[in-house]
Design a protein around this motif. Sequence first.
Motif, mmCIF file in Angstrom:
data_model
loop_
_atom_site.group_PDB
_atom_site.id
_atom_site.type_symbol
_atom_site.label_atom_id
_atom_site.label_comp_id
_atom_site.label_asym_id
_atom_site.label_seq_id
_atom_site.Cartn_x
_atom_site.Cartn_y
_atom_site.Cartn_z
ATOM 1 N N LEU A 119 12.462 8.773 15.043
ATOM 2 C CA LEU A 119 12.420 7.723 13.934
ATOM 3 C C LEU A 119 11.096 8.033 13.457
ATOM 4 C CD1 LEU A 119 13.577 5.741 11.877
ATOM 5 C CD2 LEU A 119 12.801 4.070 13.796
ATOM 6 N N ILE A 120 10.997 8.284 12.073
ATOM 7 C CA ILE A 120 9.517 8.653 11.354
ATOM 8 C C ILE A 120 9.324 7.411 10.462
ATOM 9 C CG2 ILE A 120 8.346 10.359 9.967
ATOM 10 C CD1 ILE A 120 9.283 11.272 12.848
ATOM 11 N N LYS A 121 8.129 6.785 10.645
ATOM 12 C CA LYS A 121 7.632 5.752 10.003
ATOM 13 C C LYS A 121 6.508 6.066 9.086
ATOM 14 C CE LYS A 121 9.958 2.376 12.792
ATOM 15 N NZ LYS A 121 9.685 0.987 13.473
ATOM 16 N N LEU A 122 6.202 5.215 7.853
ATOM 17 C CA LEU A 122 4.981 5.057 7.511
ATOM 18 C C LEU A 122 4.838 3.515 7.535
ATOM 19 C CD1 LEU A 122 4.630 7.122 4.194
ATOM 20 C CD2 LEU A 122 3.970 7.935 6.793
ATOM 21 N N LEU A 123 3.423 3.003 7.932
ATOM 22 C CA LEU A 123 3.354 1.587 8.284
ATOM 23 C C LEU A 123 2.231 1.202 7.274
ATOM 24 C CD1 LEU A 123 3.580 1.326 11.990
ATOM 25 C CD2 LEU A 123 5.427 1.355 10.410
ATOM 26 N N LEU A 152 8.752 0.624 -4.095
ATOM 27 C CA LEU A 152 8.964 -0.471 -3.318
ATOM 28 C C LEU A 152 9.939 -1.335 -3.789
ATOM 29 C CD1 LEU A 152 5.242 -0.854 -1.722
ATOM 30 C CD2 LEU A 152 7.073 1.107 -1.007
ATOM 31 N N PRO A 153 10.777 -1.978 -2.958
ATOM 32 C CA PRO A 153 11.461 -3.451 -3.459
ATOM 33 C C PRO A 153 10.272 -4.442 -3.390
ATOM 34 C CG PRO A 153 11.936 -2.957 -1.138
ATOM 35 C CD PRO A 153 11.158 -1.550 -1.727
ATOM 36 N N GLU A 154 10.734 -5.700 -3.813
ATOM 37 C CA GLU A 154 9.579 -6.726 -3.642
ATOM 38 C C GLU A 154 9.478 -7.031 -2.500
ATOM 39 O OE1 GLU A 154 11.155 -9.843 -6.091
ATOM 40 O OE2 GLU A 154 11.318 -8.640 -8.245
ATOM 41 N N ALA A 189 0.721 -1.203 -0.119
ATOM 42 C CA ALA A 189 -0.105 -0.003 -0.167
ATOM 43 C C ALA A 189 0.869 1.267 0.103
ATOM 44 C CB ALA A 189 -0.875 0.182 1.239
ATOM 45 N N LEU A 190 2.159 1.371 0.471
ATOM 46 C CA LEU A 190 3.135 2.489 0.575
ATOM 47 C C LEU A 190 3.158 2.797 -0.951
ATOM 48 C CD1 LEU A 190 5.481 1.796 3.439
ATOM 49 C CD2 LEU A 190 3.254 2.920 3.517
ATOM 50 N N ALA A 191 2.702 1.998 -1.979
ATOM 51 C CA ALA A 191 3.128 2.479 -3.269
ATOM 52 C C ALA A 191 2.338 3.469 -3.822
ATOM 53 C CB ALA A 191 3.040 1.255 -4.233
#
Length: 321
Positions: free
Chosen positions: A87-91, A29-31, A21-23
């Motif tokens: 640390l900043i993330k998207l999950l 995204l890597p595989e 979904a981050l795409a």
Amino acid sequence: MKPYPLQCKPEFKERVWGGRALAQFGLELPEGHIGEGWMIGDHPNGTTSVVNGELAGMGLDQIREQYGEAFFGSKGFSKKNGRFPLLIKLLDCQDDLSVQVHPTDDYDRLPAGELGKTEMWYILDAKPGAKIIYGLKDGVTRERLAQAIEENRIMDALNEVTVEAGDSFYIPAGTVHALGAGVLVAEIQQNSDSTYRLYDYGRLGLDGKPRELHVEDSLNVIAYEGAGATYMKTDLNASGEWLTLARSPFFVTEKGRVSGEWKLQTTTDSFVIHIICDGEGTIRWADGELRVKPGECYLLPANLGDYSLDGSMTVLRSYLP
């Protein structure tokens, strides 16, 4: 070196619970099952590099060493290990995460130089009926929780909350929690990769083997009387005003709606991080401007000074207290 907003190339992490979904944010995204995008980070397990402007190609650790307090501010370093403190993330949670808890900075079984982990979640998107686990039920003690784990009925001891886009959760160290399937999350946290798993649904890891549990460490660090966890709806009454989502000893996170020009400024105490949640617009400062869009994260140096947000968008702002 004139300061400017820094954008980094994410460090992507494959997770058994992740997806693709981050795409949707235009990220390459890597595989694999990509569960985490580390958007801004300076950790041994992932350090992001700048992709824009004069500092392109430099890691956040190199910028820290070269520009130090000027860019990050007088408070902009971990007192424990000297690194960038957040640390900043998207999950992307396509499956349930393990039931877990994080330690405080002073837990004596932490690896040398590692921090504890207080964090917060902002729900960017959620499928109908999506849930998270958030804290223990009233009256659950260490003994009762240990017995529930032993009898494979830990879920009886946990609170579940149904979530929707715009919900915000503050998760101090010691709070039992787990993201559920079907949520997309922005996470602001201490610069730490310390997670203790209490329960993982009998699931196999990416290597086909059962994932490690950390029951004793978890039981040691849980705040059974509560650590001050809070959650809230975040509807905004007006544009150009900040709504505080989390205020901790480690970070402050606020939400605001941009409609037209909003004049802001950094201070010499702390950098500012902006996460673009929805909409589009521009960041302008004395020496330039950047077009911004959802999913992008920007580190504004402490010495940037006056800047403005312009357009129609929702943003999160994080800085050091």
